[in-house]
Design a protein around this motif. Structure first.
Motif, mmCIF file in Angstrom:
data_model
loop_
_atom_site.group_PDB
_atom_site.id
_atom_site.type_symbol
_atom_site.label_atom_id
_atom_site.label_comp_id
_atom_site.label_asym_id
_atom_site.label_seq_id
_atom_site.Cartn_x
_atom_site.Cartn_y
_atom_site.Cartn_z
ATOM 1 N N VAL A 134 49.212 60.431 39.422
ATOM 2 C CA VAL A 134 47.792 60.115 39.455
ATOM 3 C C VAL A 134 47.564 58.878 38.591
ATOM 4 O O VAL A 134 47.866 58.880 37.397
ATOM 5 N N MET A 135 47.061 57.803 39.216
ATOM 6 C CA MET A 135 46.800 56.547 38.514
ATOM 7 C C MET A 135 45.291 56.388 38.337
ATOM 8 O O MET A 135 44.557 56.177 39.309
ATOM 9 N N MET A 136 44.808 56.495 37.106
ATOM 10 C CA MET A 136 43.385 56.358 36.813
ATOM 11 C C MET A 136 43.122 54.977 36.217
ATOM 12 O O MET A 136 43.813 54.559 35.288
ATOM 13 N N THR A 137 42.146 54.266 36.760
ATOM 14 C CA THR A 137 41.790 52.935 36.265
ATOM 15 C C THR A 137 40.688 53.052 35.215
ATOM 16 O O THR A 137 39.649 53.657 35.477
ATOM 17 N N THR A 138 40.910 52.451 34.045
ATOM 18 C CA THR A 138 39.890 52.472 32.992
ATOM 19 C C THR A 138 39.180 51.135 32.840
ATOM 20 O O THR A 138 38.069 51.078 32.322
ATOM 21 N N SER A 139 39.811 50.035 33.291
ATOM 22 C CA SER A 139 39.150 48.727 33.254
ATOM 23 C C SER A 139 39.813 47.786 34.245
ATOM 24 O O SER A 139 40.994 47.938 34.572
ATOM 25 N N SER A 140 39.038 46.809 34.732
ATOM 26 C CA SER A 140 39.582 45.830 35.661
ATOM 27 C C SER A 140 38.812 44.519 35.544
ATOM 28 O O SER A 140 37.633 44.510 35.182
ATOM 29 N N THR A 141 39.502 43.431 35.849
ATOM 30 C CA THR A 141 38.888 42.103 35.889
ATOM 31 C C THR A 141 39.361 41.394 37.145
ATOM 32 O O THR A 141 40.564 41.257 37.371
ATOM 33 N N GLU A 142 38.422 40.966 37.977
ATOM 34 C CA GLU A 142 38.745 40.245 39.197
ATOM 35 C C GLU A 142 38.100 38.871 39.160
ATOM 36 O O GLU A 142 36.897 38.740 38.939
ATOM 37 N N VAL A 143 38.913 37.840 39.359
ATOM 38 C CA VAL A 143 38.422 36.464 39.399
ATOM 39 C C VAL A 143 38.730 35.905 40.782
ATOM 40 O O VAL A 143 39.890 35.773 41.165
ATOM 41 N N GLU A 144 37.684 35.583 41.531
ATOM 42 C CA GLU A 144 37.830 35.091 42.895
ATOM 43 C C GLU A 144 37.247 33.693 43.013
ATOM 44 O O GLU A 144 36.129 33.427 42.548
ATOM 45 N N THR A 145 38.006 32.795 43.625
ATOM 46 C CA THR A 145 37.551 31.424 43.822
ATOM 47 C C THR A 145 37.581 31.087 45.308
ATOM 48 O O THR A 145 38.618 31.214 45.965
ATOM 49 N N ILE A 146 36.426 30.692 45.836
ATOM 50 C CA ILE A 146 36.307 30.232 47.216
ATOM 51 C C ILE A 146 35.783 28.806 47.176
ATOM 52 O O ILE A 146 34.646 28.566 46.760
ATOM 53 N N GLY A 147 36.644 27.880 47.553
ATOM 54 C CA GLY A 147 36.259 26.476 47.434
ATOM 55 C C GLY A 147 36.122 26.093 45.975
ATOM 56 O O GLY A 147 37.076 26.186 45.202
ATOM 57 N N THR A 148 34.919 25.705 45.580
ATOM 58 C CA THR A 148 34.667 25.333 44.178
ATOM 59 C C THR A 148 33.863 26.393 43.434
ATOM 60 O O THR A 148 33.476 26.191 42.286
ATOM 61 N N VAL A 149 33.614 27.522 44.094
ATOM 62 C CA VAL A 149 32.785 28.580 43.492
ATOM 63 C C VAL A 149 33.676 29.717 42.994
ATOM 64 O O VAL A 149 34.456 30.284 43.762
ATOM 65 N N THR A 150 33.553 30.037 41.717
ATOM 66 C CA THR A 150 34.334 31.112 41.107
ATOM 67 C C THR A 150 33.418 32.227 40.638
ATOM 68 O O THR A 150 32.404 31.972 39.970
ATOM 69 N N THR A 151 33.758 33.454 40.988
ATOM 70 C CA THR A 151 33.002 34.617 40.526
ATOM 71 C C THR A 151 33.938 35.544 39.770
ATOM 72 O O THR A 151 35.109 35.699 40.134
ATOM 73 N N THR A 152 33.420 36.151 38.719
ATOM 74 C CA THR A 152 34.207 37.066 37.891
ATOM 75 C C THR A 152 33.537 38.428 37.855
ATOM 76 O O THR A 152 32.327 38.534 37.604
#
Length: 201
Positions: A134-152
């Motif tokens: 059983v894998m439980m997630t306690t924190s995560s960070t996702e950084v996505e870049t499309i073209g020149t726009v980055t969202t975190t």
């Protein structure tokens, strides 16, 4: 003659005891028959995703995914999407884990880091003890870049709100691990996911 018979008997008892201890570690169908390490000892370490494949069905739409080294290919109907992909996960003996994945293509990138806790299941139905994690997630960070726009997107979880995944470990060797899954859900339509991932150290 007596000493020879006695030595033979002692050797047989020792071999029987040792063999019983070794085979007790064989939980996955394809685990090694004999291992000098416990299953927990074999699970711990830094793992790199070497290959994988899956088939996901959502209603009438089927998507197949294949990972070969650093190439990930998703196919939905006649649409094929190929990216450069990598994934690692570090599993500690103290019951914690951390992972990192990266996916890139021209004009797009995604970096995902997560950490959490893990534990064996006790075995349900025909599942053996220590055959599932059983894998439980306690924190995560996702950084996505499309073209020149980055969202975190940064998330933390506590208690029952933490996302949980169950891994069926089909094979766990000292330097290789194969995780499989196969599940279906039905609501207004039926969706299913089936696949495997091979990790190496």
């Amino acid at each position: 003659m007596k000493n020879t018979m006695k030595n033979t008997l002692i050797a047989a008892v020792i071999l029987s005891t040792v063999s019983a201890g070794f085979t007790g570690c064989k939980k996955g169908e394809n685990d090694p028959f004999i291992s000098f390490m416990s299953r927990k000892g074999r699970l711990a370490g830094e793992w790199t995703l070497a290959s994988g494949e899956s088939t996901d069905v959502n209603g009438t739409t089927t998507t197949t995914t294949k990972i070969d080294g650093t190439t990930k290919t998703e196919t939905t109907g006649t649409t094929v999407f190929t990216t450069t992909y990598s994934e690692t996960i570090t599993i500690e003996k103290d019951g914690t884990w951390s992972s990192s994945s990266s996916e890139t293509i021209t004009g797009y990138s995604n970096k995902y880091d997560a950490k959490g806790t893990w534990n064996w299941t006790g075995g349900v139905g025909d599942k053996k003890k220590k055959s599932q994690v059983v894998m439980m997630t306690t924190s995560s960070t996702e950084v996505e870049t499309i073209g020149t726009v980055t969202t975190t997107d940064v998330r933390t979880y506590t208690g029952s709100d933490a996302p949980v995944a169950v891994w069926d470990i089909d094979q766990l060797k000292n330097k290789e691990m194969i995780v499989i899954w196969d599940g279906t859900s039905t609501a207004s339509s039926t969706s299913s996911s089936k696949g495997s991932m091979t990790f190496t150290q």
